[in-house]
Design a protein around this motif. Structure first.
Motif, mmCIF file in Angstrom:
data_model
loop_
_atom_site.group_PDB
_atom_site.id
_atom_site.type_symbol
_atom_site.label_atom_id
_atom_site.label_comp_id
_atom_site.label_asym_id
_atom_site.label_seq_id
_atom_site.Cartn_x
_atom_site.Cartn_y
_atom_site.Cartn_z
ATOM 1 N N HIS A 184 -18.919 -32.190 10.919
ATOM 2 C CA HIS A 184 -19.573 -32.245 12.423
ATOM 3 C C HIS A 184 -18.721 -31.289 13.302
ATOM 4 N N SER A 185 -18.758 -30.206 12.653
ATOM 5 C CA SER A 185 -17.964 -28.945 13.194
ATOM 6 C C SER A 185 -18.898 -27.542 13.411
ATOM 7 N N PRO A 186 -19.654 -27.455 14.575
ATOM 8 C CA PRO A 186 -20.147 -26.277 14.633
ATOM 9 C C PRO A 186 -19.389 -24.960 14.461
ATOM 10 N N GLY A 187 -18.024 -25.029 15.224
ATOM 11 C CA GLY A 187 -17.145 -23.908 15.287
ATOM 12 C C GLY A 187 -16.660 -23.595 13.799
ATOM 13 N N GLY A 188 -16.298 -24.732 13.124
ATOM 14 C CA GLY A 188 -15.759 -24.418 11.646
ATOM 15 C C GLY A 188 -16.941 -23.681 10.865
ATOM 16 N N GLY A 189 -18.262 -24.391 11.023
ATOM 17 C CA GLY A 189 -19.386 -23.752 10.428
ATOM 18 C C GLY A 189 -19.472 -22.443 10.744
ATOM 19 N N LEU A 190 -19.663 -22.023 11.932
ATOM 20 C CA LEU A 190 -19.570 -20.595 12.391
ATOM 21 C C LEU A 190 -18.759 -19.696 11.245
ATOM 22 N N VAL A 191 -17.627 -20.073 11.182
ATOM 23 C CA VAL A 191 -16.390 -19.364 10.260
ATOM 24 C C VAL A 191 -16.840 -19.170 9.311
ATOM 25 N N VAL A 192 -17.223 -20.391 8.429
ATOM 26 C CA VAL A 192 -17.854 -20.343 7.038
ATOM 27 C C VAL A 192 -19.278 -19.688 6.850
ATOM 28 N N ILE A 193 -20.098 -19.732 7.654
ATOM 29 C CA ILE A 193 -21.344 -19.224 7.638
ATOM 30 C C ILE A 193 -21.267 -17.451 7.845
ATOM 31 N N ALA A 194 -20.066 -17.187 8.786
ATOM 32 C CA ALA A 194 -19.948 -15.728 8.741
ATOM 33 C C ALA A 194 -19.418 -15.261 7.277
ATOM 34 N N MET A 195 -18.583 -15.918 6.540
ATOM 35 C CA MET A 195 -18.264 -15.808 5.341
ATOM 36 C C MET A 195 -19.270 -15.683 4.029
ATOM 37 N N LEU A 196 -20.295 -16.646 4.332
ATOM 38 C CA LEU A 196 -21.089 -16.880 3.444
ATOM 39 C C LEU A 196 -22.267 -15.566 3.742
ATOM 40 N N ALA A 197 -22.461 -15.099 4.701
ATOM 41 C CA ALA A 197 -23.080 -14.001 4.995
ATOM 42 C C ALA A 197 -22.621 -12.575 4.410
ATOM 43 N N LEU A 198 -21.302 -12.492 4.615
ATOM 44 C CA LEU A 198 -20.371 -11.502 3.798
ATOM 45 C C LEU A 198 -20.491 -11.663 2.244
ATOM 46 N N ALA A 199 -20.337 -12.994 1.816
ATOM 47 C CA ALA A 199 -20.470 -12.890 0.422
ATOM 48 C C ALA A 199 -21.932 -12.618 -0.114
ATOM 49 N N ILE A 200 -23.046 -12.834 0.596
ATOM 50 C CA ILE A 200 -24.247 -12.420 0.305
ATOM 51 C C ILE A 200 -24.508 -11.026 0.053
ATOM 52 N N GLY A 201 -24.117 -10.462 1.215
ATOM 53 C CA GLY A 201 -23.907 -8.972 1.495
ATOM 54 C C GLY A 201 -23.271 -8.262 0.045
ATOM 55 N N ALA A 202 -22.274 -8.835 -0.102
ATOM 56 C CA ALA A 202 -21.404 -8.234 -1.023
ATOM 57 C C ALA A 202 -22.119 -8.419 -2.313
ATOM 58 N N THR A 203 -22.723 -9.618 -2.633
ATOM 59 C CA THR A 203 -23.295 -9.783 -3.961
ATOM 60 C C THR A 203 -24.324 -8.862 -4.084
ATOM 61 N N MET A 204 -25.213 -8.634 -2.705
ATOM 62 C CA MET A 204 -26.210 -7.537 -3.089
ATOM 63 C C MET A 204 -25.712 -6.406 -3.213
ATOM 64 N N PHE A 205 -24.843 -6.025 -2.407
ATOM 65 C CA PHE A 205 -23.978 -4.540 -2.731
ATOM 66 C C PHE A 205 -23.914 -4.086 -4.109
ATOM 67 N N TRP A 206 -23.022 -5.087 -4.910
ATOM 68 C CA TRP A 206 -22.811 -4.918 -6.216
ATOM 69 C C TRP A 206 -23.893 -5.131 -7.177
ATOM 70 N N GLY A 207 -24.660 -6.087 -6.676
ATOM 71 C CA GLY A 207 -25.651 -6.724 -7.599
ATOM 72 C C GLY A 207 -26.786 -5.685 -7.979
ATOM 73 N N ARG A 208 -27.053 -4.535 -6.848
ATOM 74 C CA ARG A 208 -28.042 -3.541 -6.890
ATOM 75 C C ARG A 208 -27.722 -2.811 -8.007
ATOM 76 N N ARG A 209 -26.408 -2.539 -8.312
ATOM 77 C CA ARG A 209 -26.255 -1.724 -9.583
ATOM 78 C C ARG A 209 -26.457 -2.462 -10.846
#
Length: 155
Positions: free
Chosen positions: A100-125
């Motif tokens: 029940h932590s929106p603040g903690g969720g905000l930190v995790v979802i930012a890391m999630l978005a970065l991880a998806i972006g990194a997956t896409m960046f390297w994955g395009r190769r």
């Protein structure tokens, strides 16, 4: 036959992550989450299941495309990043809904978005199709990050 098993592994991995995250979500939807002040753009609860089912299916196809790719150089890193983003997907549900932590969720979802972006960046190769299949997922996660921020701000 190898191809079919890789597709099944892809489906089980992505939908499995969704099912684990759902364990944290279901118990909070009618209690804690129901009592939160909702952001103006917050969709009704019934929207989330169909959207996530489509996204997990697209993710599974992307993972499958990575697994069958002939490209070897960046595939291992891309697959590792894919696993990392799946873990962040689960962790977000555990933190936001389970703790029940929106603040903690905000930190995790930012890391999630970065991880998806990194997956896409390297994955395009490895597979341009796989990287493109993750675009709707990244878009939804960015929208969810905005909502998560609003939940944190309003509650």
């Amino acid at each position: 036959m190898k191809s079919i098993s890789k597709f099944i592994i892809s489906l089980l991995s992505c939908f499995g992550a969704g099912a684990i995250g759902g364990l944290f979500t279901q118990s909070s939807l009618t209690t804690w989450y129901a009592q939160l002040v909702k952001p103006e753009l917050s969709p009704p609860n019934w929207v989330f299941a169909p959207v996530w089912n489509v996204l997990y299916f697209l993710m599974a196809i992307a993972l499958y495309r990575l697994l069958i790719s002939e490209e070897r150089q960046d595939r291992r890193l891309t697959l590792a990043l894919f696993v990392v983003q799946l873990l962040f997907n689960i962790i977000w549900s555990a933190v936001f809904f389970g703790l029940h932590s929106p603040g903690g969720g905000l930190v995790v979802i930012a890391m999630l978005a970065l991880a998806i972006g990194a997956t896409m960046f390297w994955g395009r190769r490895v597979s341009k199709v796989a990287a493109l299949l993750l675009v709707p997922y990244l878009g939804w996660v960015c929208f969810a990050a905005y909502l998560n921020y609003q939940f944190w701000r309003l509650n």
